[in-house]
Design a protein around this motif. Sequence first.
Motif, PDB file in Angstrom:
ATOM      1  N   GLU A 213       0.840  -1.196   0.000  1.00 50.92           N
ATOM      2  CA  GLU A 213       0.000   0.000   0.000  1.00 50.92           C
ATOM      3  C   GLU A 213       0.875   1.247   0.000  1.00 50.92           C
ATOM      4  O   GLU A 213       1.761   1.389   0.843  1.00 50.92           O
ATOM      5  N   THR A 214       0.606   2.139  -0.935  1.00 52.40           N
ATOM      6  CA  THR A 214       1.321   3.405  -1.028  1.00 52.40           C
ATOM      7  C   THR A 214       0.293   4.527  -1.098  1.00 52.40           C
ATOM      8  O   THR A 214      -0.644   4.452  -1.895  1.00 52.40           O
ATOM      9  N   GLN A 215       0.463   5.532  -0.263  1.00 56.77           N
ATOM     10  CA  GLN A 215      -0.508   6.625  -0.243  1.00 56.77           C
ATOM     11  C   GLN A 215       0.183   7.977  -0.209  1.00 56.77           C
ATOM     12  O   GLN A 215       1.080   8.219   0.601  1.00 56.77           O
ATOM     13  N   LEU A 216      -0.249   8.862  -1.110  1.00 54.50           N
ATOM     14  CA  LEU A 216       0.201  10.254  -1.139  1.00 54.50           C
ATOM     15  C   LEU A 216      -0.960  11.121  -0.658  1.00 54.50           C
ATOM     16  O   LEU A 216      -2.034  11.118  -1.259  1.00 54.50           O
ATOM     17  N   SER A 217      -0.747  11.855   0.442  1.00 56.14           N
ATOM     18  CA  SER A 217      -1.778  12.724   1.006  1.00 56.14           C
ATOM     19  C   SER A 217      -1.347  14.172   0.861  1.00 56.14           C
ATOM     20  O   SER A 217      -0.156  14.496   0.922  1.00 56.14           O
ATOM     21  N   GLY A 218      -2.320  15.042   0.679  1.00 57.23           N
ATOM     22  CA  GLY A 218      -2.019  16.459   0.531  1.00 57.23           C
ATOM     23  C   GLY A 218      -3.058  17.331   1.192  1.00 57.23           C
ATOM     24  O   GLY A 218      -4.219  16.938   1.368  1.00 57.23           O
ATOM     25  N   TYR A 219      -2.620  18.514   1.595  1.00 54.51           N
ATOM     26  CA  TYR A 219      -3.508  19.496   2.225  1.00 54.51           C
ATOM     27  C   TYR A 219      -3.049  20.883   1.796  1.00 54.51           C
ATOM     28  O   TYR A 219      -1.843  21.165   1.754  1.00 54.51           O
ATOM     29  N   LEU A 220      -4.011  21.737   1.454  1.00 58.76           N
ATOM     30  CA  LEU A 220      -3.681  23.087   0.997  1.00 58.76           C
ATOM     31  C   LEU A 220      -4.762  24.038   1.457  1.00 58.76           C
ATOM     32  O   LEU A 220      -5.950  23.797   1.218  1.00 58.76           O
ATOM     33  N   GLY A 258       7.344   3.081   5.602  1.00 61.90           N
ATOM     34  CA  GLY A 258       8.244   4.228   5.599  1.00 61.90           C
ATOM     35  C   GLY A 258       7.456   5.456   5.210  1.00 61.90           C
ATOM     36  O   GLY A 258       6.413   5.365   4.547  1.00 61.90           O
ATOM     37  N   THR A 259       7.926   6.626   5.623  1.00 65.31           N
ATOM     38  CA  THR A 259       7.195   7.850   5.339  1.00 65.31           C
ATOM     39  C   THR A 259       8.141   9.022   5.112  1.00 65.31           C
ATOM     40  O   THR A 259       9.207   9.102   5.737  1.00 65.31           O
ATOM     41  N   VAL A 260       7.760   9.911   4.202  1.00 65.83           N
ATOM     42  CA  VAL A 260       8.471  11.168   3.975  1.00 65.83           C
ATOM     43  C   VAL A 260       7.426  12.262   3.825  1.00 65.83           C
ATOM     44  O   VAL A 260       6.287  11.992   3.414  1.00 65.83           O
ATOM     45  N   GLY A 261       7.780  13.490   4.166  1.00 68.00           N
ATOM     46  CA  GLY A 261       6.820  14.578   4.054  1.00 68.00           C
ATOM     47  C   GLY A 261       7.478  15.932   4.014  1.00 68.00           C
ATOM     48  O   GLY A 261       8.681  16.076   4.298  1.00 68.00           O
ATOM     49  N   TYR A 262       6.673  16.940   3.665  1.00 63.51           N
ATOM     50  CA  TYR A 262       7.173  18.316   3.646  1.00 63.51           C
ATOM     51  C   TYR A 262       6.019  19.258   3.954  1.00 63.51           C
ATOM     52  O   TYR A 262       4.864  19.009   3.566  1.00 63.51           O
ATOM     53  N   ILE A 263       6.326  20.335   4.664  1.00 69.71           N
ATOM     54  CA  ILE A 263       5.328  21.338   5.041  1.00 69.71           C
ATOM     55  C   ILE A 263       5.852  22.730   4.685  1.00 69.71           C
ATOM     56  O   ILE A 263       7.021  23.055   4.925  1.00 69.71           O
ATOM     57  N   TRP A 264       4.952  23.544   4.100  1.00 66.95           N
ATOM     58  CA  TRP A 264       5.243  24.947   3.815  1.00 66.95           C
ATOM     59  C   TRP A 264       4.271  25.807   4.614  1.00 66.95           C
ATOM     60  O   TRP A 264       3.086  25.482   4.730  1.00 66.95           O
ATOM     61  N   VAL A 265       4.754  26.914   5.167  1.00 68.36           N
ATOM     62  CA  VAL A 265       3.922  27.893   5.852  1.00 68.36           C
ATOM     63  C   VAL A 265       4.193  29.257   5.224  1.00 68.36           C
ATOM     64  O   VAL A 265       5.359  29.638   5.024  1.00 68.36           O
ATOM     65  N   ASN A 266       3.127  29.973   4.884  1.00 70.40           N
ATOM     66  CA  ASN A 266       3.258  31.251   4.182  1.00 70.40           C
ATOM     67  C   ASN A 266       4.020  31.061   2.863  1.00 70.40           C
ATOM     68  O   ASN A 266       4.779  31.934   2.432  1.00 70.40           O
ATOM     69  N   ASP A 267       3.837  29.880   2.247  1.00 65.18           N
ATOM     70  CA  ASP A 267       4.490  29.514   0.983  1.00 65.18           C
ATOM     71  C   ASP A 267       6.010  29.502   1.095  1.00 65.18           C
ATOM     72  O   ASP A 267       6.719  29.624   0.083  1.00 65.18           O
ATOM     73  N   VAL A 268       6.515  29.330   2.314  1.00 64.46           N
ATOM     74  CA  VAL A 268       7.950  29.239   2.577  1.00 64.46           C
ATOM     75  C   VAL A 268       8.217  27.860   3.191  1.00 64.46           C
ATOM     76  O   VAL A 268       7.452  27.403   4.049  1.00 64.46           O
ATOM     77  N   PRO A 269       9.279  27.160   2.795  1.00 70.19           N
ATOM     78  CA  PRO A 269       9.567  25.849   3.399  1.00 70.19           C
ATOM     79  C   PRO A 269       9.655  25.947   4.915  1.00 70.19           C
ATOM     80  O   PRO A 269      10.331  26.833   5.460  1.00 70.19           O
ATOM     81  N   TYR A 270       8.969  25.021   5.608  1.00 66.37           N
ATOM     82  CA  TYR A 270       8.977  25.011   7.060  1.00 66.37           C
ATOM     83  C   TYR A 270       9.814  23.845   7.577  1.00 66.37           C
ATOM     84  O   TYR A 270      10.778  24.041   8.290  1.00 66.37           O
ATOM     85  N   TYR A 271       9.446  22.608   7.210  1.00 68.56           N
ATOM     86  CA  TYR A 271      10.332  21.483   7.525  1.00 68.56           C
ATOM     87  C   TYR A 271      10.041  20.294   6.613  1.00 68.56           C
ATOM     88  O   TYR A 271       8.943  20.129   6.079  1.00 68.56           O
TER      89      TYR A 271
END
Length: 455
Positions: A213-220, A258-271
């Motif tokens: 099982e592979t899942q790509l989740s997104g939030y905007l 396994g998991t990888v992710g990325y978060i942006w705040v104010n359209d700037v990379p956060y972590y």
Amino acid sequence: MSRLGLCVSVIALLAAALSATIVGVRPAIAQQTQAVSPELEAEYDAAFQDMLQKPSDLDVLFKFATIASKTGDLEGAISALERMLLVDPDLPRVRLELGVLYYRLGSFEVARSYFEVTLKSASLTPDVKARAEQFLAESEKRLTRSRFTGEIFAGMRYQSNANLGPPTSSVRLFGQTANLNQTALGTADWGAVTSGFLRHIYDLGQNNPAQLETQLSGYLNRQFQIQAANVSILDLTSGPRFKAFNGIFEDVTLKPFGTVGYIWVNDVPYYGSFGSGLEVGTLLSDKLRNTTNFVWRRQMYQNTWYIPTNSQFTGVEYSANSTFQYAVNEAVMLYANGNLQRYQTDSTPWQNYMLYGVGGGMSFSFTDPLFKSQLPWSISLFGNVQWWYYDQPDAVVDPTLVRQQTDTILNLTLSIPFDQRTMFTVSGGRFVRSSDIPNYAFTNNSALIGVTWRF
């Protein structure tokens, strides 16, 4: 509130935001755990006796099949419906229901044959045709080793405190009382919200049924006025799911991932982050199911023009979450959950914390009161309380106070299905954070409206 404080608060709000957008009512075609009430058992017994006395009465047979399906006796329901076809072979709705029952049993090849024959009937009604076409497509998906499913939500949200600012300008700075600029206080705003996931399942074809099982989740979300509260999230998980302890426990599944992710705040990379975990699913009884997750995640914060000292948050997160789902009856489902989280930074111990949380809720399904469709509406109520305990005082804020805070999160959702794939949702929520340091306290009331589409 500082830029750094705003970012931390925005991320803290994501759990509530995601639960109100990504999580919806599961597809109606999925098999649900049955919980049989004494009243339904009595109806089943009466219908069975009636069928024995009138074995060729189509109305009696169909009534028994309907009640048997509700109680979870799918084989009994199939037997009754097949007997109806012996009496009258030209019953497309009966063939459709037979296909649905075989689908629920996991016999997708047999189910497909029933749907195909149903669609060839000369007396096919539009509603039976539409439902048969949907189930035929789902059955064909299930018969392929590689398949995709997904869900997309799009809507609008109002927040009374979109930037999660404190209610007053009085805050702590170096242990003294300081006054924030009025623009940093809690401010109301509207925003557009989109979320969803794309899941790929690949059957491994082993004797012990297993799948990758592979899942790509997104939030905007995009705020209309407070751009600093814009948040974007991408998260990818992948791992095999398989049954464990065959012959010892009836239904236990394990999924290391396994998991990888990325978060942006104010359209700037956060972590950015990477990690691994284990999901354990257990059917404890015919009414009770448990899902437990253990996750280790490395979070890497980078300094940017927006947050020059962001890297001080880099560290490791350890978390565990356990959810119990109990079917009171066919209309009411109860939920309870508990979670633990430990975050430990590389170099700033005053940012280390321990979090404890408990929560629960219920969902209630009921007959469509307006359009009289066969698709039930549902109301869901969920609540969660979280306690945060930090390791040391933050000298910049107050060198004498160790930060402690409590989050109370409530959410009420009404879900109205348009069809088997599309659902209209109205939701209201409240997020209250209390803290021994006024810098971090806030209240945010929200209202969400939108549409979910599954594929």
